[in-house]
Motif scaffolding. Structure first.
Motif, PDB file in Angstrom:
ATOM      1  N   GLU A 137       3.457  -0.026   4.757  1.00 19.62           N
ATOM      2  CA  GLU A 137       2.438   0.434   5.242  1.00 19.62           C
ATOM      3  C   GLU A 137       1.433   1.179   5.816  1.00 19.62           C
ATOM      4  O   GLU A 137       0.732   1.082   6.679  1.00 19.62           O
ATOM      5  N   ARG A 138       2.100   2.528   5.286  1.00 16.49           N
ATOM      6  CA  ARG A 138       1.311   3.473   5.321  1.00 16.49           C
ATOM      7  C   ARG A 138      -0.422   3.340   4.283  1.00 16.49           C
ATOM      8  O   ARG A 138      -0.777   4.324   4.925  1.00 16.49           O
ATOM      9  N   VAL A 139       0.003   3.117   3.547  1.00 13.48           N
ATOM     10  CA  VAL A 139      -1.153   2.824   2.708  1.00 13.48           C
ATOM     11  C   VAL A 139      -1.632   1.921   3.485  1.00 13.48           C
ATOM     12  O   VAL A 139      -3.251   1.906   3.273  1.00 13.48           O
ATOM     13  N   MET A 140      -1.353   0.652   3.905  1.00 14.18           N
ATOM     14  CA  MET A 140      -2.123  -0.186   4.973  1.00 14.18           C
ATOM     15  C   MET A 140      -2.965   0.448   5.475  1.00 14.18           C
ATOM     16  O   MET A 140      -4.011  -0.130   6.235  1.00 14.18           O
ATOM     17  N   GLN A 141      -2.515   1.554   6.143  1.00 12.45           N
ATOM     18  CA  GLN A 141      -3.095   2.370   7.944  1.00 12.45           C
ATOM     19  C   GLN A 141      -3.906   3.107   7.050  1.00 12.45           C
ATOM     20  O   GLN A 141      -4.737   3.433   7.658  1.00 12.45           O
ATOM     21  N   ARG A 142      -3.786   3.849   6.117  1.00  8.23           N
ATOM     22  CA  ARG A 142      -4.871   4.697   5.242  1.00  8.23           C
ATOM     23  C   ARG A 142      -5.503   4.283   4.639  1.00  8.23           C
ATOM     24  O   ARG A 142      -6.816   4.540   4.897  1.00  8.23           O
ATOM     25  N   ASP A 143      -5.683   3.510   4.040  1.00 15.01           N
ATOM     26  CA  ASP A 143      -6.698   2.847   3.249  1.00 15.01           C
ATOM     27  C   ASP A 143      -7.259   1.623   3.603  1.00 15.01           C
ATOM     28  O   ASP A 143      -8.599   0.983   2.878  1.00 15.01           O
ATOM     29  N   ARG A 144      -6.511   1.217   5.176  1.00 10.33           N
ATOM     30  CA  ARG A 144      -7.331   0.009   5.292  1.00 10.33           C
ATOM     31  C   ARG A 144      -7.218  -1.327   4.600  1.00 10.33           C
ATOM     32  O   ARG A 144      -8.727  -1.830   4.744  1.00 10.33           O
ATOM     33  N   CYS A 145      -6.018  -1.703   4.023  1.00 11.53           N
ATOM     34  CA  CYS A 145      -6.398  -2.600   3.273  1.00 11.53           C
ATOM     35  C   CYS A 145      -4.953  -3.447   3.932  1.00 11.53           C
ATOM     36  O   CYS A 145      -4.355  -3.588   4.639  1.00 11.53           O
ATOM     37  N   ARG A 146      -5.050  -4.688   2.548  1.00 15.98           N
ATOM     38  CA  ARG A 146      -4.080  -5.611   3.101  1.00 15.98           C
ATOM     39  C   ARG A 146      -2.753  -5.380   1.176  1.00 15.98           C
ATOM     40  O   ARG A 146      -3.247  -4.907   0.745  1.00 15.98           O
ATOM     41  N   GLN A 147      -1.500  -6.261   2.046  1.00 17.11           N
ATOM     42  CA  GLN A 147      -0.587  -5.686   1.926  1.00 17.11           C
ATOM     43  C   GLN A 147      -0.199  -5.590   0.374  1.00 17.11           C
ATOM     44  O   GLN A 147       0.064  -5.133  -0.377  1.00 17.11           O
ATOM     45  N   LYS A 148      -1.451  -7.233   0.107  1.00 16.60           N
ATOM     46  CA  LYS A 148      -1.064  -7.865  -1.565  1.00 16.60           C
ATOM     47  C   LYS A 148      -1.821  -6.655  -1.739  1.00 16.60           C
ATOM     48  O   LYS A 148      -1.715  -6.162  -3.482  1.00 16.60           O
ATOM     49  N   ASP A 149      -2.655  -5.877  -1.949  1.00 21.56           N
ATOM     50  CA  ASP A 149      -3.128  -5.077  -2.436  1.00 21.56           C
ATOM     51  C   ASP A 149      -2.453  -4.368  -2.422  1.00 21.56           C
ATOM     52  O   ASP A 149      -2.977  -3.667  -3.711  1.00 21.56           O
ATOM     53  N   VAL A 150      -1.587  -3.459  -1.578  1.00 18.41           N
ATOM     54  CA  VAL A 150      -1.223  -2.301  -2.547  1.00 18.41           C
ATOM     55  C   VAL A 150       0.092  -2.451  -2.826  1.00 18.41           C
ATOM     56  O   VAL A 150       0.446  -1.934  -4.329  1.00 18.41           O
ATOM     57  N   GLU A 151       0.091  -4.021  -3.189  1.00 21.20           N
ATOM     58  CA  GLU A 151       1.378  -4.450  -4.103  1.00 21.20           C
ATOM     59  C   GLU A 151       1.339  -4.566  -5.483  1.00 21.20           C
ATOM     60  O   GLU A 151       1.370  -4.290  -6.200  1.00 21.20           O
TER      61      GLU A 151
END
Ligand code: ATP
Length: 193
Positions: A137-151
């Motif tokens: 959740e933090r990374v999605m907010q910080r980088d404006r990216c999708r869950q899939k990208d973080v995973e």
């Protein structure tokens, strides 16, 4: 002077903790930022990367990170080559930086320390952990990216369960436990090493 590796998985909050450490007066060396700088500007690195990957590896502004990332993800051999090329220079740069600090303890922030074995070069390690869902959740907010990208980015990193037994001190950054007192307790432990 104790040299401490400060690490944690993506979104755990290691940069956030690094910021608090600096405010408390403890020097922090940012490995990833420094290695980017070295890759952009160091003539020896430039020469070796061009020799291996061709001129496409640099743009007018510096290293072409997109091209490098593609090359590294596609080949373990390329990844090892780049790591082995950069690591000794970053290490030397860190040692020089340490020689300029006047503090009983300094921190080296790096995303992957246990995975590469680099943690063994420090006097101790401070690991930041947080629940996976919160990190995503933090990374999605910080980088404006999708869950899939973080995973996808998490795939190359070890889980907290793998890292905790190797860490000297652990900070839980889940919003529940006050950070400054955890940091102070960790510093006492790290100073006593
Ligand atoms: P990466 O490996 O991607 O660099 P990181 O471990 O350095 O990640 P941070 O950038 O420090 O993680 O934290 C991720 C995001 O979560 C940031 O936007 C940061 O400000 C926020 N964050 C982290 N911890 C906290 C906290 N305790 N309270 C509020 N926001 C936080």
């Amino acid at each position: 002077m104790k040299r401490i590796g400060l690490t944690g998985g993506i979104g755990s909050g290691k940069s956030y903790i690094a910021g608090i450490l600096e405010k408390m007066g403890y020097p922090v060396y940012y490995s990833d930022k420094e290695s980017k700088q070295i890759m952009d500007t160091h003539p020896f690195i430039r020469e070796k990367l061009i020799e291996r990957f061709g001129h496409k590896i640099y743009t007018g502004q510096g290293l072409n990170r997109k091209v490098l990332a593609e090359l590294i993800f596609s080949s373990e051999e390329h990844r090892l080559f780049v790591n082995e090329l950069i690591h000794p220079l970053v290490r030397k740069n860190f040692e020089y930086w340490c020689s300029e600090q006047r503090s009983p303890i300094v921190f080296n922030e790096a995303a992957i320390l246990f995975e590469t074995g680099a943690y063994q070069q420090f006097d101790g390690t401070l690991l930041v952990v947080a629940p996976l869902a919160l990190r995503i959740e933090r990374v999605m907010q910080r980088d404006r990216c999708r869950q899939k990208d973080v995973e996808e980015r998490m795939k190359s990193q070890w889980s907290d369960v793998q890292k905790i037994p190797l860490a000297t001190a652990v900070i839980t950054n889940n919003g529940e436990f006050p950070l400054v007192s955890q940091i102070e307790r960790s510093i006492q432990k790290l100073l006593s090493l």
